[in-house]
Write an enzyme that holds these catalytic residues in place. Structure first.
Site, mmCIF file in Angstrom:
data_model
loop_
_atom_site.group_PDB
_atom_site.id
_atom_site.type_symbol
_atom_site.label_atom_id
_atom_site.label_comp_id
_atom_site.label_asym_id
_atom_site.label_seq_id
_atom_site.Cartn_x
_atom_site.Cartn_y
_atom_site.Cartn_z
ATOM 1 N N CYS A 134 41.371 48.160 34.264
ATOM 2 C CA CYS A 134 40.304 47.871 35.239
ATOM 3 C C CYS A 134 38.914 47.784 34.606
ATOM 4 C CB CYS A 134 40.303 48.900 36.364
ATOM 5 S SG CYS A 134 40.465 50.605 35.831
ATOM 6 N N LYS A 230 41.347 50.759 24.850
ATOM 7 C CA LYS A 230 41.904 49.674 25.676
ATOM 8 C C LYS A 230 40.862 48.565 25.860
ATOM 9 C CE LYS A 230 44.965 52.476 28.558
ATOM 10 N NZ LYS A 230 45.177 53.035 29.904
ATOM 11 N N HIS A 259 33.756 49.945 39.437
ATOM 12 C CA HIS A 259 33.294 50.312 38.099
ATOM 13 C C HIS A 259 32.014 49.538 37.775
ATOM 14 C CE1 HIS A 259 36.914 52.454 37.486
ATOM 15 N NE2 HIS A 259 37.515 51.707 36.587
HETATM 16 N N1 LIG Z 1 43.470 52.480 39.797
HETATM 17 C C1 LIG Z 1 42.967 51.473 39.097
HETATM 18 O O1 LIG Z 1 41.759 51.149 39.168
HETATM 19 C C2 LIG Z 1 43.865 50.681 38.162
HETATM 20 C C3 LIG Z 1 43.368 49.511 37.596
HETATM 21 C C4 LIG Z 1 44.150 48.753 36.719
HETATM 22 C C5 LIG Z 1 45.416 49.185 36.438
HETATM 23 N N2 LIG Z 1 45.902 50.329 37.001
HETATM 24 C C6 LIG Z 1 47.273 50.715 36.684
HETATM 25 O O2 LIG Z 1 48.090 50.439 37.829
HETATM 26 C C7 LIG Z 1 49.153 51.398 37.890
HETATM 27 C C8 LIG Z 1 49.118 52.094 39.246
HETATM 28 O O3 LIG Z 1 47.872 52.773 39.358
HETATM 29 P P1 LIG Z 1 47.389 53.479 40.718
HETATM 30 O O4 LIG Z 1 45.958 53.795 40.461
HETATM 31 O O5 LIG Z 1 47.774 52.682 41.920
HETATM 32 O O6 LIG Z 1 48.262 54.842 40.663
HETATM 33 P P2 LIG Z 1 48.711 55.802 41.884
HETATM 34 O O7 LIG Z 1 47.740 55.740 42.987
HETATM 35 O O8 LIG Z 1 48.993 57.096 41.245
HETATM 36 O O9 LIG Z 1 50.109 55.136 42.395
HETATM 37 C C9 LIG Z 1 51.266 55.160 41.570
HETATM 38 C C10 LIG Z 1 52.365 54.342 42.206
HETATM 39 O O10 LIG Z 1 53.497 54.410 41.333
HETATM 40 C C11 LIG Z 1 54.630 54.871 42.082
HETATM 41 N N3 LIG Z 1 55.529 55.666 41.242
HETATM 42 C C12 LIG Z 1 55.246 56.822 40.604
HETATM 43 N N4 LIG Z 1 56.376 57.298 40.001
HETATM 44 C C13 LIG Z 1 57.362 56.423 40.293
HETATM 45 C C14 LIG Z 1 58.755 56.365 39.990
HETATM 46 N N5 LIG Z 1 59.350 57.311 39.257
HETATM 47 N N6 LIG Z 1 59.483 55.317 40.469
HETATM 48 C C15 LIG Z 1 58.891 54.361 41.215
HETATM 49 N N7 LIG Z 1 57.573 54.362 41.553
HETATM 50 C C16 LIG Z 1 56.821 55.380 41.089
HETATM 51 C C17 LIG Z 1 54.046 55.723 43.172
HETATM 52 O O11 LIG Z 1 54.991 55.874 44.207
HETATM 53 P P3 LIG Z 1 55.002 57.216 45.142
HETATM 54 O O12 LIG Z 1 53.882 57.045 46.114
HETATM 55 O O13 LIG Z 1 56.338 57.149 45.780
HETATM 56 O O14 LIG Z 1 54.795 58.382 44.230
HETATM 57 C C18 LIG Z 1 52.834 54.881 43.574
HETATM 58 O O15 LIG Z 1 53.224 53.802 44.373
HETATM 59 C C19 LIG Z 1 48.946 52.339 36.685
HETATM 60 O O16 LIG Z 1 49.712 51.905 35.601
HETATM 61 C C20 LIG Z 1 47.470 52.183 36.382
HETATM 62 O O17 LIG Z 1 47.171 52.478 35.027
HETATM 63 C C21 LIG Z 1 45.158 51.076 37.881
#
Ligand SMILES: NC(=O)c1ccc[n+]([C@@H]2O[C@H](COP(=O)([O-])OP(=O)(O)OC[C@H]3O[C@@H](n4cnc5c(N)ncnc54)[C@H](OP(=O)(O)O)[C@@H]3O)[C@@H](O)[C@H]2O)c1
Length: 355
Positions: A134, A230, A259
């Site tokens: 991000c 990154k 951000h």
């Molecule tokens: N937040 C940002 O600004 C951002 C920006 C760019 C990239 N990212 C990337 O995008 C990804 C998700 O980020 P997020 O911020 O949305 O994280 P988050 O809010 O913690 O959500 C994580 C997601 O992954 C699922 N998950 C966790 N463990 C799992 C498993 N064992 N099997 C299947 N699903 C599972 C969770 O499901 P449950 O609800 O069922 O636990 C939830 O849907 C990460 O890799 C992060 O680095 C995030």
């Protein structure tokens, strides 16, 4: 293509997360090009119902069956889950668009920002396309446009990163900490915030309410953070400048979403602010908002919930006619994550239609 109704099947893996929630909003707002949209998360969320395209859809647990018959799979899950399951989805015939950090630097996985290097998405030997972090995404569309005209030679960046960059856990931690400090005199003597918040500072090493924390991610060589590396590595890959000198300092601030970054960018030759402003104002996906005399510059509070990158404070460096100073602000959950992933997935779906 295994399309229903002639339209491709889309899986949203991680539909219940911070990025997933925005993904579902975007899918509901964009032109409806998908057949089935399958919502997938961990077994903890199986059976939950989430709204997409105005309909309630039941979440299913991530397993082999959930990935069967999928044409495009958007992965928004932690790195280790993507590392395990994205190749499974690809082996089952899906084109994977992965938002995690698991594959971004893999030489056989393109790292794609549609406004900067759309052509890269077509060459995907592993069936996986990665989308950037991000923080990188919050500046790279602007930098790509300036690089195309001026030729980027060096980059210095400081970030002011929102807590939602650390997912739902980051948002929860800030809200919890704010509830403890509101109406108090905390933040006026050394260590008082830390004592009030206690040991549970969520995904951050220090309290983030009423504070700034110069750390994001994990420790890498020589004191750099993983987030800083990154931004450096991903910017080089996207811009096709593998030797570009890049120095980044990443800082977490008490903002929920959006951000911000200060950017010092040095180019091949002399630059003018007028030409830089023209480029920024006409670049797709970028808004120039730059009139300090009228109090106009982007802030996270204005930018949150919007799609473009907002750019203000455009100045030529005082001591270097080849360098520009910028303040850049973008919603880390939209262009910084869900929007970029959706744009890439939609371009793949359009290619299905064309083939
Ligand atoms: N937040 C940002 O600004 C951002 C920006 C760019 C990239 N990212 C990337 O995008 C990804 C998700 O980020 P997020 O911020 O949305 O994280 P988050 O809010 O913690 O959500 C994580 C997601 O992954 C699922 N998950 C966790 N463990 C799992 C498993 N064992 N099997 C299947 N699903 C599972 C969770 O499901 P449950 O609800 O069922 O636990 C939830 O849907 C990460 O890799 C992060 O680095 C995030």
């Amino acid at each position: 293509m295994t399309a229903r109704d002639g339209k491709p099947t889309l899986a949203v893996v991680g539909a219940t997360g911070a990025v997933g929630a925005v993904m579902l909003q975007i899918l509901s707002q964009h032109a409806d090009i998908w057949g089935e949209i399958r919502l997938i998360a961990s077994p903890r969320s199986a059976g939950r119902k989430l709204a997409v395209r105005g309909e309630e859809v039941e979440v299913v647990a991530l397993d082999e069956e959930a990935l069967s018959g999928v044409d495009v799979a958007m992965f928004d899950v932690p790195d280790e889950i993507a590392r395990q399951w994205a190749p499974v989805a690809a082996a089952k015939g899906a084109v994977v668009v992965d938002n995690s950090g698991a594959f971004r630097m893999d030489p056989d996985v393109p790292l794609v920002v549609p406004e900067v290097n759309p052509h890269a998405a077509r060459v995907r030997p592993r069936g996986i396309i990665a989308t950037p972090n991000c923080t990188t995404l919050s500046m790279i569309v602007t930098l790509g446009a300036l690089h195309a005209e001026f030729g980027l030679r060096e980059l210095f960046v400081s970030s002011y990163q929102a807590v939602s960059g650390a997912g739902r856990a980051g948002i929860d931690a800030l809200r919890q900490q704010l509830s403890l400090v509101a109406g108090t005199e905390l933040g006026t003597s050394p260590g008082d915030l830390r004592r009030a918040v206690g040991d549970d500072t969520g995904p951050f090493p220090e309290p983030v309410a009423l504070n700034v924390v110069p750390w994001a991610g994990s420790l890498r060589e020589d004191g750099w953070s993983s987030e800083e590396m990154k931004v450096r590595d991903e910017s080089r890959k996207i811009l096709g400048l593998p030797e570009l000198p890049v120095a980044v300092t990443c800082v977490r601030v008490p903002v929920v979403t959006a951000h911000s970054l200060t950017v010092h960018a040095r180019f091949e030759g002399e630059v003018t602010v007028d030409r830089a402003r023209e480029i920024i104002a006409t670049a797709p996906g970028v808004v120039l908002f730059d009139n300090p005399a009228a109090g106009e510059f982007p802030t996270p509070a204005d930018v949150v919930g919007t799609d473009p990158t907002w750019v203000g404070r455009v100045r030529r460096a005082l001591d270097d006619p080849t360098a520009l100073e910028l303040f850049v602000c973008g919603d880390n959950l939209r262009k910084g994550a869900a929007l970029n992933t959706t744009q890439v997935a939609e371009s793949v779906a359009r290619d299905f239609g064309a083939s």
